[in-house]
Design an enzyme around this catalytic site. Structure first.
Site, PDB file in Angstrom:
ATOM      1  N   GLU A 118      44.350  33.241  44.621  1.00 55.33           N
ATOM      2  CA  GLU A 118      44.100  33.602  43.217  1.00 55.33           C
ATOM      3  C   GLU A 118      45.142  34.650  42.861  1.00 55.33           C
ATOM      4  OE1 GLU A 118      40.406  35.518  42.182  1.00 55.33           O
ATOM      5  OE2 GLU A 118      40.653  35.015  40.068  1.00 55.33           O
ATOM      6  N   ALA A 129      40.262  42.334  37.757  1.00 58.96           N
ATOM      7  CA  ALA A 129      40.214  43.305  38.858  1.00 58.96           C
ATOM      8  C   ALA A 129      41.344  43.096  39.855  1.00 58.96           C
ATOM      9  CB  ALA A 129      38.870  43.218  39.555  1.00 58.96           C
ATOM     10  N   ASP A 233      26.067  33.688  36.927  1.00 57.19           N
ATOM     11  CA  ASP A 233      25.255  34.822  37.385  1.00 57.19           C
ATOM     12  C   ASP A 233      24.589  35.586  36.244  1.00 57.19           C
ATOM     13  OD1 ASP A 233      27.492  36.000  36.307  1.00 57.19           O
ATOM     14  OD2 ASP A 233      27.936  37.286  38.024  1.00 57.19           O
ATOM     15  N   HIS A 236      28.816  37.390  34.181  1.00 60.65           N
ATOM     16  CA  HIS A 236      30.140  36.949  33.728  1.00 60.65           C
ATOM     17  C   HIS A 236      30.084  36.179  32.410  1.00 60.65           C
ATOM     18  CE1 HIS A 236      31.287  38.171  37.743  1.00 60.65           C
ATOM     19  NE2 HIS A 236      32.526  38.078  37.371  1.00 60.65           N
ATOM     20  N   ASP A 259      32.769  33.559  43.124  1.00 63.58           N
ATOM     21  CA  ASP A 259      33.726  34.673  42.990  1.00 63.58           C
ATOM     22  C   ASP A 259      33.165  35.918  43.699  1.00 63.58           C
ATOM     23  OD1 ASP A 259      36.053  35.968  42.233  1.00 63.58           O
ATOM     24  OD2 ASP A 259      35.446  36.291  40.153  1.00 63.58           O
TER      25      ASP A 259
HETATM   26 FE    FE Z   1      39.690  36.236  39.127  1.00 64.07          FE
END
Ligand code: FE
Length: 367
Positions: A118, A129, A233, A236, A259
């Site tokens: 990623e 992040a 979740d 998000h 994730d």
């Molecule tokens: Fe990401």
């Protein structure tokens, strides 16, 4: 192994009561039966986007840590997962890949199946992040160095230099390119789609949102035939957004991912994600400035959430939790409860809680 009178949930054939016989690594037979089912049998879950769990972090793990990670995931029904890196230098990318490759090589059966890069070829404006110091354009020279046989997915931003050359290079090697951490216009996403990129990473997070005069990445995800990873979740995305995407796109285009970060399954506190400090409180993982930093979601919670928020059928649930991911990766011998398929299976109760996980015909978790 014989599983008698189970409610088979197959992504293609639907739901029916059957006796399922497993021999060696494979499903030997599935025969319809009468009577009320004693549990639900669904293909093992597939998580193609996870940075860690149970204290293990893809960027700092040691050789033995993958075993701990996969054991943790068995309890959540995962029989196939792809450790995912964050933006980093080539040495760190290769370190993670090397550990994964050695681990897979040494084991006759494992749920660890490859690696997902990623970044780092993403847009700093949508870094989320990810550490901005390591984000950079891709070059063919660098790709030659970091792409190994076990790399399965690369998340990249189409507007970042080198994307289209990289897409061609990666597609030739059957590696899936996924658009993510991107600030592309709708027209550039469409251009990337036409060039063969048909997937988005943790939609709609890490991308610009929909405006009625420039429908952007989120609009592109809705209107183009793109497959969409989603983190279900409730942090998000709102439950209503998950339902909206399900209604617009249908179950065939949605790929559930967690994730998850190393703090998943651990208590609240301070953790490290690719050199950035992350605070976990409740079900939320954030950077100091409040940016969401991965999740602490476990896969079976995502499955239950998706069912609750969309009202989808069980066979649609099998599509979003394994089948779509596997088809996307070109894996054809897993993801079905059908004769001849690898016996990667989860037995669940009527509330969709994991009772037993079977990997390659062997029970690896029992509750
Ligand atoms: Fe990401």
């Amino acid at each position: 192994m014989e599983l008698r009178n189970v409610l088979v949930v197959d992504p293609v054939d639907g739901e029916y009561v059957a006796n399922v016989r497993v021999s060696g690594r494979k499903i030997e037979s599935v025969e319809m039966s009468q009577g009320s089912p004693s549990g639900l049998l669904i293909p093992g879950f597939v998580d193609v986007h996870t940075h860690g769990a149970a204290g293990v972090n893809s960027m700092s793990m040691e050789a033995g840590d993958l075993e701990k990670w996969e054991r943790f995931l068995y309890a959540h029904g995962v029989t196939f997962f792809i450790p995912t890196t964050v933006s980093a230098g080539t040495d760190e990318m290769l370190r993670a890949t090397g550990i994964v490759s050695d681990y897979i090589k040494d084991r006759p059966a494992t749920s660890v199946r490859g690696i997902h890069y990623e970044g780092p070829y993403i847009n700093t404006r949508k870094k989320g992040a990810q550490n901005p110091e390591t984000i950079r354009p891709s070059t063919l020279n660098e790709l030659h160095g970091v792409i190994t046989d076990d790399v399965m997915i690369v998340t990249m931003a189409p507007e970042v230099e080198g994307f289209f050359e990289a897409l061609e290079f990666l597609k030739k090697r059957d590696i899936v390119v996924s658009m993510g951490h991107t600030d592309s216009s709708f027209s550039l996403i469409k251009h990337a789609f036409e060039a063969g990129c048909d997937r988005m990473t943790h939609y709609p997070n890490g991308m610009n949102t929909l405006h009625h005069r420039e429908i952007g990445c989120v609009g592109a995800g809705m209107i183009l035939p793109l497959k969409l990873e989603m983190i279900v979740d409730g942090v998000h995305s709102a439950p209503e957004f998950i339902n909206l995407v399900y209604r617009v796109k249908g179950a065939d285009s949605i790929i559930l991912v967690t994730d998850s970060i190393d703090a998943t399954g651990l208590s609240e506190g301070l953790y490290d994600l690719g050199g950035l400090s992350v605070t976990v409180r409740g079900s939320k993982a954030t950077l100091d400035d409040g940016t969401i930093a991965g999740s602490t979601l476990v896969f079976d919670d995502g499955v239950r959430n998706f069912r609750k928020w969309t009202g989808c059928s069980l066979s649609e649930l099998a599509k979003v939790s394994s089948y779509n991911s596997l088809i996307d990766l070109g894996v054809r011998n897993r993801g079905r409860v059908k004769e001849g398929y690898i016996a990667d299976l989860v037995i669940m109760d009527s509330e969709m809680h994991v009772r037993e996980t079977i990997l390659s015909g062997k029970s690896v978790f029992k509750n």
